[in-house]
Structure formats: structure tokens, C-alpha cells
Design an enzyme around this catalytic site. Structure first.
Site, PDB file in Angstrom:
ATOM      1  CG  ASP A  16     -12.517  17.178 -29.055  1.00  0.00           C
ATOM      2  OD1 ASP A  16     -13.222  16.841 -28.083  1.00  0.00           O
ATOM      3  OD2 ASP A  16     -12.915  17.951 -29.942  1.00  0.00           O
TER       4      ASP A  16
ATOM      5  CD  GLN B 194     -20.121  14.777 -29.101  1.00  0.00           C
ATOM      6  OE1 GLN B 194     -20.902  13.901 -28.712  1.00  0.00           O
ATOM      7  NE2 GLN B 194     -20.454  16.053 -29.129  1.00  0.00           N
TER       8      GLN B 194
ATOM      9  CE  LYS C  68     -20.070  18.477 -26.132  1.00  0.00           C
ATOM     10  NZ  LYS C  68     -21.100  19.048 -26.996  1.00  0.00           N
TER      11      LYS C  68
ATOM     12  CG  HIS D 246     -16.337  21.166 -32.170  1.00  0.00           C
ATOM     13  ND1 HIS D 246     -16.058  22.403 -31.655  1.00  0.00           N
ATOM     14  CD2 HIS D 246     -17.665  20.962 -31.982  1.00  0.00           C
ATOM     15  CE1 HIS D 246     -17.168  22.930 -31.158  1.00  0.00           C
ATOM     16  NE2 HIS D 246     -18.167  22.078 -31.348  1.00  0.00           N
TER      17      HIS D 246
ATOM     18  CB  CYS E 154     -19.060  23.650 -34.131  1.00  0.00           C
ATOM     19  SG  CYS E 154     -20.137  24.766 -33.240  1.00  0.00           S
TER      20      CYS E 154
HETATM   21  N1  PMP Z   1     -15.267  18.923 -29.576  1.00  0.00           N
HETATM   22  C1  PMP Z   1     -16.332  18.208 -29.933  1.00  0.00           C
HETATM   23  C2  PMP Z   1     -16.145  16.977 -30.747  1.00  0.00           C
HETATM   24  C3  PMP Z   1     -17.604  18.614 -29.540  1.00  0.00           C
HETATM   25  O1  PMP Z   1     -18.671  17.900 -29.899  1.00  0.00           O
HETATM   26  C4  PMP Z   1     -17.756  19.780 -28.761  1.00  0.00           C
HETATM   27  C5  PMP Z   1     -19.122  20.275 -28.337  1.00  0.00           C
HETATM   28  N2  PMP Z   1     -20.080  20.276 -29.346  1.00  0.00           N
HETATM   29  C6  PMP Z   1     -16.605  20.483 -28.404  1.00  0.00           C
HETATM   30  C7  PMP Z   1     -15.390  20.026 -28.824  1.00  0.00           C
HETATM   31  C8  PMP Z   1     -16.675  21.723 -27.568  1.00  0.00           C
HETATM   32  O2  PMP Z   1     -17.175  21.408 -26.311  1.00  0.00           O
HETATM   33  P1  PMP Z   1     -17.637  22.573 -25.309  1.00  0.00           P
HETATM   34  O3  PMP Z   1     -18.543  23.461 -26.097  1.00  0.00           O
HETATM   35  O4  PMP Z   1     -18.329  21.841 -24.217  1.00  0.00           O
HETATM   36  O5  PMP Z   1     -16.408  23.267 -24.845  1.00  0.00           O
END
Ligand code: PMP
Length: 404
Positions: free
Chosen positions: A198, A201, A224, A121, A362
Site C-alpha cells: 500500500d 503514503q 496525495k 488503513h 481509518c
Molecule cells: N492506505 C493508506 C495508508 C492511506 O493513507 C489511504 C488514504 N488515507 C488509503 C490507503 C486510501 O487511499 P484512497 O482513499 O486515496 O483510496
């Protein structure tokens, strides 16, 4: 596990969108909240609101107890050894930035290597790029196969003694791939690198045991995991956090301040400058308890079945290609359709009350890897049902016919 009962816990699901029953398949972006979490926010502001840790009065003490209770629940949720290792952050993005800033300042030198993957991401790419630029470090990238799995042979070659940090996504938001992080952590430690996972997910779907993984850092977002937005957790090993400099300066993170010198508070407060997001932190306890009551194993089993069913249904649609066919996957189906733009599919599905995500999720470098500019992504949660997938597949087939 009775899905109808679970659905009844989520008031938003009873809504109609575009005069159709809502089918919510955008859970990888954020999941919906059960009534217990919504009630906890109201309860906090109705009965408890006060600043934490500093007050001499009853409300301050009650707010502090509720806030610290969430820290303990989060500790148990990821099986950290101590609450000192559990830092409240805004979410995964802040967790990664905190480590990139603090660990980066302390431990990264010119010419050091930082290893990430092609499926990260943006929030696990850009903080490391900023750090690499600041320190003259080198960012290296593990490639992804056509199936959407990490190329482990390439990983072995890219991981050298120069590597100081492996920052890796546990489960890909765009592909669903569940990466073999435990094995990667062992290899990274063997060359002396630290590892950040990270967990944005993986935390909603799988049991997490940071001690068993042996990761140095793990971060995830409450929103999430059926919790509120604006709150999340950064786990870090105590012996590492003790060595690291603070991320932000301000109230709460200090022991003593003089103009000559400031000493810092003990863990975890050293990393929690300023008034935290108390109300959402307090409610987050109830989200984790909700998940614990259902059981992560039961959630995973149900979602696995939805993934299998959905994959089979979508595979029957002519011209549709699933992007991400890893053997180990979470309940995410990303796809493209020949001759039809993902955005148009998303718009038309929305007009039928079906919420999916479209675009690059993203993960622009990953999209470039597959030679596409985006996908349609359906991602499932505990409250989703096969009947919804049936409706989705039917409407999707019609949508594609229309757009063609
Ligand atoms: N890493 C991953 C794999 C994600 O899916 C996301 C959220 N889409 C993030 C980081 C960032 O998370 P947040 O926007 O809640 O900080």
C-alpha cells in the site's frame, strides 16, 4: 530548494481561513495542487475532451495520447518495467480491492493465510476480510510495538508456507512509520507468498522502485502526490496480471464478445473496464512531472527537517504524547494530550486557520492497540515551512491551556 517559490505554485495556500493565513497540515489526507495541475484539468476540458482508445477522430486520438502519456510517466515514477504493468484505478482503495477480488478469486483457497499488519488503513483490512470470509481463508495480523514499529520477530513467526498474500502498508498514515518492506518482500517470496504494498503514503515522500522492491503489486493515489482526486495507479507484475481474471466487466476490457464466450483485452486494458477518469489522469502527468522537477530526494530532505523540527517543538508541550516514534518515519506527527479530547484541539486550531486531522485516521484497530480512540495528526508536505510549525506549536500550547 526555495520554499517561497514552491508555495507560490499552490494558489490555495494564499487563502485566509477564519481570517488567518491558512496553515495546511492535513497532507496525509490529501495534498494541495499546483497551478500546473489545475490548468491541465481546464486545458483538457477546453481542448481535448473525448473518449479514449476507440475514436477515429482527431480529438479522440489527442485525448488517447495524453492519457497514455500519464501511464508512461507513472511507469517511470515507480520504475515499472512496462506500461502493461500500470493500471489506472480510482485510487489506492480500488487498487487493493482489485487485487483482493481478482487475485483472491484466482489464488486463495480455503485455509490459506493472508497476512496484514496492525497498522493498516481500513482499505487494506476490509477487502481482505471480505475475501477471507468468501473463501474460508485466515487473516493474520503482524503486531505493532509501543514505538509504532512492526514486530519483526512476530512477522517471522506469522509468515508460514500457508501464507499466499502479504498486504502491507509502506508508510503508515496514522504513525508515519516507514516499514522495511523490501526485507519483508524477500521473506514472503521465500515462502511462496505474493506481496501487495500500500503505497498511498510512501509515493508522495520517497523514490519508489517497484523492481528493486520486487513487490508483486504496488498501489497509490494521485491526490496525495499533488495530483487530482479520483485517479490512481495499480502496479502489478506482468506475469501475475496475465494469469488473473478481470476485476470488472464492460467496454474496453474485452477483445471479442459473443453470447457464448468473451475473450479479454491485453494488459493493462483487461483491468480497465468502462470509460476511465480521463481528465484527471491527463492532469496527473503534470503532478508527477512537478514532483520530478523538484526531486523526490529534495522533498524527502525538506520534510525530514520539518519532522525533526516539529517533533522537537511538540515534545516541549506538557502532557503531549507523540504516538508513533519509529526510527524510520515520514513527515507525520500524531499525538494525544492528557485530559483534552483530540476533536476539541482540532476545532480550536481550525479557528486559528490551522488544518490538522483528528480521529482514528481509518485505522481503528491501530487506535485500539494504543488504547485510544484517536489522535491529532499534523502531516507535512513540500510547501510547508518551519514558521508554520512555530505558529502551530504556539497556538497548540495556548489551545491546550484553554481546554484544560
Ligand atoms: N492506505 C493508506 C495508508 C492511506 O493513507 C489511504 C488514504 N488515507 C488509503 C490507503 C486510501 O487511499 P484512497 O482513499 O486515496 O483510496
Amino acid at each position: 530548494m526555495n520554499i517561497k517559490n514552491i508555495r507560490a505554485d499552490f494558489p490555495i495556500l494564499a487563502q485566509s481561513i477564519q481570517e488567518r493565513p491558512l496553515i495546511y497540515f492535513d497532507n496525509a489526507a490529501t495534498s494541495q495542487k499546483p497551478q500546473v495541475v489545475i490548468d491541465a484539468i481546464t486545458h483538457y476540458y477546453t481542448h481535448l475532451n473525448s473518449n479514449v482508445h476507440r475514436g477515429a477522430h482527431t480529438l479522440a486520438e489527442r485525448a488517447t495520447i495524453a492519457f497514455e502519456r500519464t501511464r508512461e510517466t507513472a511507469r517511470a515514477f515507480i520504475n515499472a518495467a512496462s506500461v502493461q504493468e500500470v493500471i489506472f484505478v480510482k485510487g489506492t482503495t480500488e487498487g487493493i480491492n482489485l487485487v483482493a477480488q481478482s487475485f483472491g478469486t484466482h489464488s486463495i483457497e480455503q485455509g490459506d493465510e493472508i497476512l496484514i499488519s496492525e497498522m493498516e488503513h481500513h482499505s487494506n483490512i476490509v477487502p481482505w476480510q471480505i475475501l477471507a470470509e468468501r473463501k474460508g481463508a485466515i487473516l493474520k495480523v503482524i503486531p505493532v510495538s509501543d514505538e509504532g514499529e512492526l514486530d519483526m520477530e512476530a512477522f517471522d513467526k506469522l509468515l508460514t508456507e500457508k501464507c499466499k498474500m502479504l498486504a502491507i502498508v509502506h508508510v503508515s498514515n496514522a504513525l508515519g512509520t516507514h516499514n522495511p518492506v523490501k526485507q519483508m518482500i524477500q521473506k514472503a517470496h521465500a515462502v511462496g507468498a505474493k506481496v501487495l504494498v500500500d503505497g498511498a503514503q510512501s509515493s508522495p515522500h520517497f523514490e519508489i522502485d517497484v523492481q528493486d522492491l520486487d513487490c508483486d503489486f504496488y498501489t497509490f493515489s494521485a491526490h496525495k502526490v499533488y495530483g487530482p482526486t479520483g485517479i490512481g495507479i495499480l502496479y502489478g507484475k506482468k506475469e501475475i496480471l496475465d494469469e488473473l481474471p478481470p476485476y470488472m466487466g464492460g467496454g474496453e476490457m474485452i477483445k471479442e464478445v459473443t453470447f457464448a464466450k468473451t475473450s479479454y483485452n491485453e494488459l493493462p486494458y483487461k483491468f480497465e473496464a468502462g470509460t476511465p477518469n480521463i481528465g484527471d489522469a491527463v492532469a496527473f502527468h503534470h503532478a508527477m512531472e512537478y514532483v520530478n522537477q523538484i526531486g523526490k530526494k529534495n522533498i524527502a530532505t525538506h520534510e525530514e527537517e520539518l519532522l525533526r523540527y516539529g517533533t522537537e517543538k511538540l515534545s516541549n508541550i506538557e502532557g503531549l504524547t507523540i504516538i508513533g516514534r519509529a526510527k524510520e518515519k515520514a513527515s507525520v506527527i500524531s499525538f494525544i494530550v492528557k485530559g483534552v479530547h483530540h476533536y476539541d484541539i482540532g476545532m480550536l486550531l481550525d479557528s486559528k486557520g490551522i488544518a490538522v486531522r483528528t480521529g482514528h485516521h481509518c485505522t481503528q484497530p491501530l487506535m485500539s492497540r494504543f488504547g485510544i480512540d484517536g489522535t491529532v495528526r499534523a502531516s507535512f508536505a513540500v510547501y510547508n515551512e518551519k514558521e508554520e510549525i512555530d505558529m502551530f506549536a504556539k497556538e497548540l500550547a495556548q489551545t491546550i491551556d484553554m481546554l484544560r
